[in-house]
Motif scaffolding. Structure first.
Motif, PDB file in Angstrom:
ATOM      1  N   LEU A   1      43.914  49.024  34.086  1.00 37.31           N
ATOM      2  CA  LEU A   1      45.104  49.805  33.744  1.00 37.31           C
ATOM      3  C   LEU A   1      45.627  50.445  35.024  1.00 37.31           C
ATOM      4  N   GLY A   2      46.674  49.852  35.566  1.00 39.72           N
ATOM      5  CA  GLY A   2      47.218  50.299  36.845  1.00 39.72           C
ATOM      6  C   GLY A   2      48.242  51.409  36.680  1.00 39.72           C
ATOM      7  N   GLY A   3      48.659  51.949  37.825  1.00 40.46           N
ATOM      8  CA  GLY A   3      49.741  52.928  37.848  1.00 40.46           C
ATOM      9  C   GLY A   3      51.086  52.211  37.938  1.00 40.46           C
ATOM     10  N   PRO A   4      52.160  52.965  38.104  1.00 36.17           N
ATOM     11  CA  PRO A   4      53.501  52.356  38.111  1.00 36.17           C
ATOM     12  C   PRO A   4      53.698  51.395  39.288  1.00 36.17           C
ATOM     13  N   GLU A   5      54.384  50.290  39.021  1.00 31.70           N
ATOM     14  CA  GLU A   5      54.579  49.282  40.074  1.00 31.70           C
ATOM     15  C   GLU A   5      55.441  49.800  41.222  1.00 31.70           C
ATOM     16  N   THR A   6      56.154  50.885  41.011  1.00 23.80           N
ATOM     17  CA  THR A   6      56.981  51.465  42.073  1.00 23.80           C
ATOM     18  C   THR A   6      56.146  52.247  43.089  1.00 23.80           C
ATOM     19  N   SER A   7      54.848  52.469  42.797  1.00 23.91           N
ATOM     20  CA  SER A   7      54.006  53.255  43.706  1.00 23.91           C
ATOM     21  C   SER A   7      53.183  52.346  44.597  1.00 23.91           C
ATOM     22  N   VAL A   8      53.321  52.544  45.910  1.00 22.44           N
ATOM     23  CA  VAL A   8      52.595  51.726  46.873  1.00 22.44           C
ATOM     24  C   VAL A   8      51.077  51.892  46.678  1.00 22.44           C
ATOM     25  N   SER A   9      50.624  53.086  46.358  1.00 19.41           N
ATOM     26  CA  SER A   9      49.190  53.297  46.161  1.00 19.41           C
ATOM     27  C   SER A   9      48.701  52.650  44.868  1.00 19.41           C
ATOM     28  N   ALA A  10      49.522  52.691  43.842  1.00 14.97           N
ATOM     29  CA  ALA A  10      49.140  52.041  42.582  1.00 14.97           C
ATOM     30  C   ALA A  10      48.982  50.537  42.811  1.00 14.97           C
ATOM     31  N   ARG A  11      49.907  49.963  43.572  1.00 13.53           N
ATOM     32  CA  ARG A  11      49.822  48.512  43.842  1.00 13.53           C
ATOM     33  C   ARG A  11      48.580  48.204  44.671  1.00 13.53           C
ATOM     34  N   ALA A  12      48.255  49.069  45.637  1.00 15.15           N
ATOM     35  CA  ALA A  12      47.081  48.822  46.485  1.00 15.15           C
ATOM     36  C   ALA A  12      45.789  48.883  45.657  1.00 15.15           C
ATOM     37  N   ARG A  13      45.708  49.837  44.725  1.00  7.33           N
ATOM     38  CA  ARG A  13      44.513  49.912  43.872  1.00  7.33           C
ATOM     39  C   ARG A  13      44.394  48.669  43.015  1.00  7.33           C
ATOM     40  N   PHE A  14      45.524  48.246  42.451  1.00  4.27           N
ATOM     41  CA  PHE A  14      45.508  47.084  41.559  1.00  4.27           C
ATOM     42  C   PHE A  14      45.059  45.834  42.320  1.00  4.27           C
ATOM     43  N   THR A  15      45.653  45.606  43.489  1.00  3.82           N
ATOM     44  CA  THR A  15      45.272  44.441  44.300  1.00  3.82           C
ATOM     45  C   THR A  15      43.801  44.530  44.689  1.00  3.82           C
ATOM     46  N   GLY A  16      43.359  45.740  45.020  1.00  2.00           N
ATOM     47  CA  GLY A  16      41.957  45.940  45.386  1.00  2.00           C
ATOM     48  C   GLY A  16      41.013  45.560  44.254  1.00  2.00           C
ATOM     49  N   TRP A  17      41.360  45.931  43.040  1.00  2.00           N
ATOM     50  CA  TRP A  17      40.530  45.553  41.884  1.00  2.00           C
ATOM     51  C   TRP A  17      40.480  44.041  41.723  1.00  2.00           C
ATOM     52  N   VAL A  18      41.664  43.428  41.778  1.00  2.00           N
ATOM     53  CA  VAL A  18      41.730  41.973  41.561  1.00  2.00           C
ATOM     54  C   VAL A  18      40.922  41.252  42.638  1.00  2.00           C
ATOM     55  N   ASP A  19      41.037  41.688  43.891  1.00  2.00           N
ATOM     56  CA  ASP A  19      40.288  41.070  44.989  1.00  2.00           C
ATOM     57  C   ASP A  19      38.783  41.251  44.798  1.00  2.00           C
ATOM     58  N   ALA A  20      38.379  42.466  44.427  1.00  2.00           N
ATOM     59  CA  ALA A  20      36.946  42.728  44.270  1.00  2.00           C
ATOM     60  C   ALA A  20      36.376  41.917  43.103  1.00  2.00           C
ATOM     61  N   LEU A  21      37.154  41.773  42.046  1.00  2.00           N
ATOM     62  CA  LEU A  21      36.697  40.938  40.919  1.00  2.00           C
ATOM     63  C   LEU A  21      36.614  39.480  41.353  1.00  2.00           C
ATOM     64  N   ALA A  22      37.612  39.034  42.130  1.00  2.00           N
ATOM     65  CA  ALA A  22      37.630  37.635  42.580  1.00  2.00           C
ATOM     66  C   ALA A  22      36.399  37.332  43.428  1.00  2.00           C
ATOM     67  N   ASP A  23      35.965  38.294  44.241  1.00  2.00           N
ATOM     68  CA  ASP A  23      34.763  38.095  45.057  1.00  2.00           C
ATOM     69  C   ASP A  23      33.542  37.856  44.191  1.00  2.00           C
ATOM     70  N   ALA A  24      33.593  38.328  42.943  1.00  2.00           N
ATOM     71  CA  ALA A  24      32.481  38.090  42.011  1.00  2.00           C
ATOM     72  C   ALA A  24      32.825  36.949  41.054  1.00  2.00           C
ATOM     73  N   ASN A  25      33.825  36.144  41.429  1.00  2.00           N
ATOM     74  CA  ASN A  25      34.286  35.028  40.595  1.00  2.00           C
ATOM     75  C   ASN A  25      34.751  35.459  39.216  1.00  2.00           C
ATOM     76  N   LEU A  26      35.383  36.605  39.144  1.00  2.00           N
ATOM     77  CA  LEU A  26      35.882  37.097  37.856  1.00  2.00           C
ATOM     78  C   LEU A  26      37.389  37.312  37.938  1.00  2.00           C
ATOM     79  N   THR A  27      38.029  37.235  36.780  1.00  2.00           N
ATOM     80  CA  THR A  27      39.424  37.661  36.685  1.00  2.00           C
ATOM     81  C   THR A  27      39.476  38.762  35.627  1.00  2.00           C
ATOM     82  N   PRO A  28      40.459  39.672  35.721  1.00  2.00           N
ATOM     83  CA  PRO A  28      40.541  40.729  34.710  1.00  2.00           C
ATOM     84  C   PRO A  28      40.756  40.118  33.325  1.00  2.00           C
ATOM     85  N   CYS A  29      40.110  40.659  32.299  1.00  2.00           N
ATOM     86  CA  CYS A  29      40.278  40.081  30.961  1.00  2.00           C
ATOM     87  C   CYS A  29      41.591  40.520  30.334  1.00  2.00           C
TER      88      CYS A  29
END
Ligand code: IPT
Length: 269
Positions: free
Chosen positions: A124-152
């Protein structure tokens, strides 16, 4: 000295805690702070608010408004030669900044849930207009990808508890297999998520784990107490004021990135 703080909505907990720290640190240094609050983050509103601050002869400016690179650069040029420090920009903006490490914060949340054995993780990310919200979201997706996972499942709220509540209802409905955990981009939305879980009879923990982000002052009092990524807002506010009071016009660009820490409480198991 008189400093200016241009801030996003102070009804949100994080910016208000930063403003509080800025005020008290400036007070200790016998400096005063003029606060200007923006509800809209468009270029025209930012430029006008900054113009007003500068007209009050502030000798340094802090800007805690989520800004894309181009607008941050435009505002930096507008404030020049008065020292200015940005608190919510990306590193590619190339302006003076003091920010928290969003990539590390996102990774800490993911690794904590993986260590607990969770694999079906919703975001559950923050608003797409926020640079920090986008950075957190990308960070989650990348960290999950490193474990061969995608968000459900994933959604974006607007930082408020109400949006967390509403979006959680969506994330928790529909899927044949509900998420085992939800990573939430701030504590206020996590509060709404926990309320939605309670209404659906989904136990936190036991059936789902929830990780917040911020560690604002009330998060230890949620029920259950919230596991979250701590951004040390008091230290950030203090360091920003110290930086401004020591800044001089000819300084080179300074980009400070503060580490974050995971605070483990009872909303994850
Ligand atoms: C960021 C908070 O994490 C978030 O909860 C929200 O309050 C947001 O600010 C408002 O802009 S912290 C910011 C310094 C990136």
């Amino acid at each position: 000295k008189t400093l200016g703080l241009l801030t996003t909505d102070l009804a949100l907990h994080a910016p208000s805690q930063i403003a509080s720290a800025v005020k008290s640190r400036a007070g200790q240094a016998s400096a005063s702070v003029i606060i200007s609050m923006l509800e809209q983050h468009d270029a025209a509103s930012c430029v006008a608010a900054l113009q007003e601050l500068l007209a009050q002869r502030v000798e340094g400016v802090l800007i805690n408004v989520p800004l894309d690179d181009a607008l941050a650069q435009q505002l930096a040029a507008q404030v020049h030669p008065t020292p200015v420090l940005f608190l919510d920009v990306g590193e590619t903006a190339g302006v003076n900044s003091l920010v928290f490490d969003a990539r590390q914060g996102a990774r800490l949340g993911v690794e904590h849930l993986l260590a607990l054995g969770h694999r079906r993780i919703a975001l559950l990310g923050g608003p797409e207009t926020s640079v920090s919200a986008r950075a957190r979201f990308t960070g989650w997706v990348d960290a999950l990808a490193d474990a061969n996972l995608t968000p459900c499942a994933s959604a974006c709220g607007d930082w408020s508890a109400a949006s967390g509540y509403e979006k959680a209802h969506g994330l928790l409905s529909g899927a044949a297999q509900p998420p085992q955990a939800i990573l939430v981009a701030n504590d206020q939305m996590a509060l709404g998520v926990m309320r939605a879980c309670a209404e659906k009879g989904i136990a936190v923990t036991g059936q789902i784990s929830v990780v917040g982000y911020d560690d604002t002052a009330d998060s230890a009092w949620f029920s259950p107490p919230l596991t979250t990524v701590r951004q040390a807002f008091k230290e950030a506010g203090e360091r920003s004021v110290d930086w401004l009071l020591n800044a001089s016009e000819q300084d080179a660009v300074s980009q400070i990135c503060l580490p974050v820490t995971l605070i483990e409480r009872l909303s994850t198991a």
